[in-house]
Design an enzyme around this catalytic site. Structure first.
Site, PDB file in Angstrom:
ATOM      1  CG  HIS A 153      -1.691  -1.237   1.430  1.00 16.85           C
ATOM      2  ND1 HIS A 153      -2.975  -1.458   0.995  1.00 16.85           N
ATOM      3  CD2 HIS A 153      -1.301  -2.390   2.030  1.00 16.85           C
ATOM      4  CE1 HIS A 153      -3.357  -2.684   1.340  1.00 16.85           C
ATOM      5  NE2 HIS A 153      -2.359  -3.276   1.965  1.00 16.85           N
ATOM      6  CB  SER A 274      13.503  22.820 -14.416  1.00 10.50           C
ATOM      7  OG  SER A 274      12.720  23.987 -14.568  1.00 10.50           O
ATOM      8  CE  LYS A 280      11.628  19.502 -10.446  1.00  5.92           C
ATOM      9  NZ  LYS A 280      10.468  20.001 -11.177  1.00  5.92           N
ATOM     10  CD  GLU A 287       8.864  12.501 -15.305  1.00  7.11           C
ATOM     11  OE1 GLU A 287      10.020  12.989 -15.265  1.00  7.11           O
ATOM     12  OE2 GLU A 287       7.843  13.188 -15.349  1.00  7.11           O
TER      13      GLU A 287
END
Ligand code: ARG
Length: 459
Positions: A153, A274, A280, A287
């Site tokens: 979970h 970024s 970043k 992804e």
């Protein structure tokens, strides 16, 4: 090619919707190999002369080198790879070219070509997955004893080792490879010689062409041979499951590299910055692996929908089998390569992993197990007592192994000093020696077993 029946050419839109050359040009190698096998068989069976066969084979070799050298002009007006090759053959060798299509149809031809292409793809995917497994097993061997939190979970559940976690993906990849191997086995029957749909009156030797092209045998039913696309569907299903597995791991990379979690980091090699936020470091590759899964699963769905309403035998709908399938396999290969690269690149923050493994009272099950083993309590009762002790620790804001013995004895007087021997995360993982369990000894041995197995396979 069918000028006899037709007086004028197609409408521009007809050509646009009908032509498949932009896609099936990728089958040129398989198309030429199948044509050469067919030619040799026709000559051996006395269906064409040896002389014509030699000319055809030479012409086909020339076309192969023209295509590979970028000197071939693909023409839309000629629809597809089959007619582009045949038309060029006629330019090169003259009338003998017209004999190549004896006892053959584009229907058995395209089924043969695409089977060969899918088979090559399966072999490439298998090699790539083996490389991915090796990368995982190597890291697992080095991190057999690296303790981290195991999750259910997404909540801290029990301590596991990082190596154990990596080996889970080795097992998944093994099943993926098994699915591709199964698909390959069933795929490996030759459609060539089925003709348009009914077979042919010429005395073909289909076993000869099957063997020449590396098939196990000719497909037994000519109608089935030209209308079957199971081989693409099965391979896409295997690809979709593989992509789903990669995506799950990619998702973990995205979560674990978040500064909020910080269990893992990736180097400059597999991250991007970024354009506005200087701090970043984004896990774009992970992804994109996660996202490409949609394409792969979508290609499976698309072809299932193309096929579901088709009566026997060949229908032009089936020309739509290649575009999304080729796109899906390319996406899968890229995803495997990216995941393999990230597995090699990723750096676990071992201190943080260990600390996180000890948070959330992750050794509460070890405490319950101790009560069962030493005090001979039934597990349900032990679970309850351990729960009350966890509540005590939570109330005082300390980890389980920092809770004073006296506090535990208030809940269960039988608890002794010995209980501390099971409450550390290291002891916890070390104790999980059951077959398939997370104990570092198991993990190290299993990682080495996988590496030996991959060595034996020559991967
Ligand atoms: N380009 C076609 C395909 O990919 C080849 C087969 C054409 N057959 C036909 N009967 N028109 O399916």
């Amino acid at each position: 090619m069918w000028g006899g029946r037709f007086a004028s050419g197609p409408d521009a839109i007809m050509e646009e919707i009908n032509a498949s050359i932009d896609v099936d040009r990728h089958l040129y190698r398989q198309d030429i190999a199948a044509s050469k096998a067919h030619t040799a068989m026709l000559a051996k069976q006395g269906i064409i002369t040896a002389d014509d066969a030699v000319q055809i084979a030479h012409g086909l070799d020339t076309i192969l080198s023209e295509i590979e050298g970028g000197r071939f002009e693909f023409r839309r007006a000629l629809e597809d790879i089959h007619m582009n090759v045949e038309s060029r053959l006629a330019e090169l060798i003259g009338p003998a070219a017209g004999r190549l299509h004896t006892a053959r149809s584009r229907n058995d031809q395209v089924a043969t070509d695409f089977k060969l292409w899918v088979r090559d793809t399966i072999d490439a995917v298998d090699a790539a997955l083996a490389g991915y497994q090796r990368a995982l097993a190597e890291r697992a061997k080095d991190h057999a004893g690296t303790v981290m939190p195991g999750f259910t979970h997404l909540q801290t559940a029990q301590p596991v080792t990082f190596g154990h976690h990596l080996l889970a993906y080795v097992e998944m990849a093994a099943r993926d490879r098994g699915r591709f191997a199964d698909a390959r086995r069933r795929l490996n029957e030759s459609p060539l010689g089925a003709g348009a749909l009914a077979g042919t009156s010429f005395p073909l030797d289909r076993t000869m062409t099957a063997r020449e092209l590396g098939f196990d045998r000719p497909a037994a039913n000519s109608l089935d041979a030209v209308s079957d696309r199971d081989f693409v569907l099965e391979t896409l299903a295997a690809a979709a499951i593989t992509a789903m597995h990669l995506s799950r791991f990619a998702e973990e990379i995205v979560i674990w590299t978040s500064p909020v979690v910080g269990l893992l980091s990736l180097s400059d090699k597999f991250t991007t910055g970024s354009s506005i936020m200087p701090q970043k470091r984004n896990p774009d590759a992970a992804e994109l692996v996660r996202a490409k899964t949609g394409r792969v699963a979508g290609a499976l769905q698309a072809l299932l929908m193309v096929m579901k309403g088709l009566p026997l035998a060949y229908q032009k709908d089936m020309q739509e089998d290649k575009d999304s399938a080729m796109d899906a396999f390319a996406a899968l290969m890229l995803s495997i390569a990216a995941m393999t690269g990230m597995v090699r690149d990723m750096q676990p923050d071992t201190a943080r992993m260990k600390k996180a493994a000890g948070e959330g009272f992750a050794t509460a099950t070890d405490l319950a197990d101790w009560l069962v083993r030493v005090l001979k309590l039934p597990f349900r009762e032990a679970h309850h007592i351990a729960g009350r002790i966890v509540a005590q620790a939570a109330e005082r804001g300390v980890a389980l192994h920092r809770l004073p013995l006296a506090a535990m004895q208030m809940v269960e007087p039988g608890i002794s000093e010995d209980v501390f021997s099971v409450l550390s995360v290291d002891r916890s993982v070390k104790s999980r020696t059951s077959y398939g369990g997370t104990a570092p000894r198991n993990v190290g041995a299993t990682a080495r077993k996988w590496l030996r197995r991959l060595d034996r396979e020559g991967r």
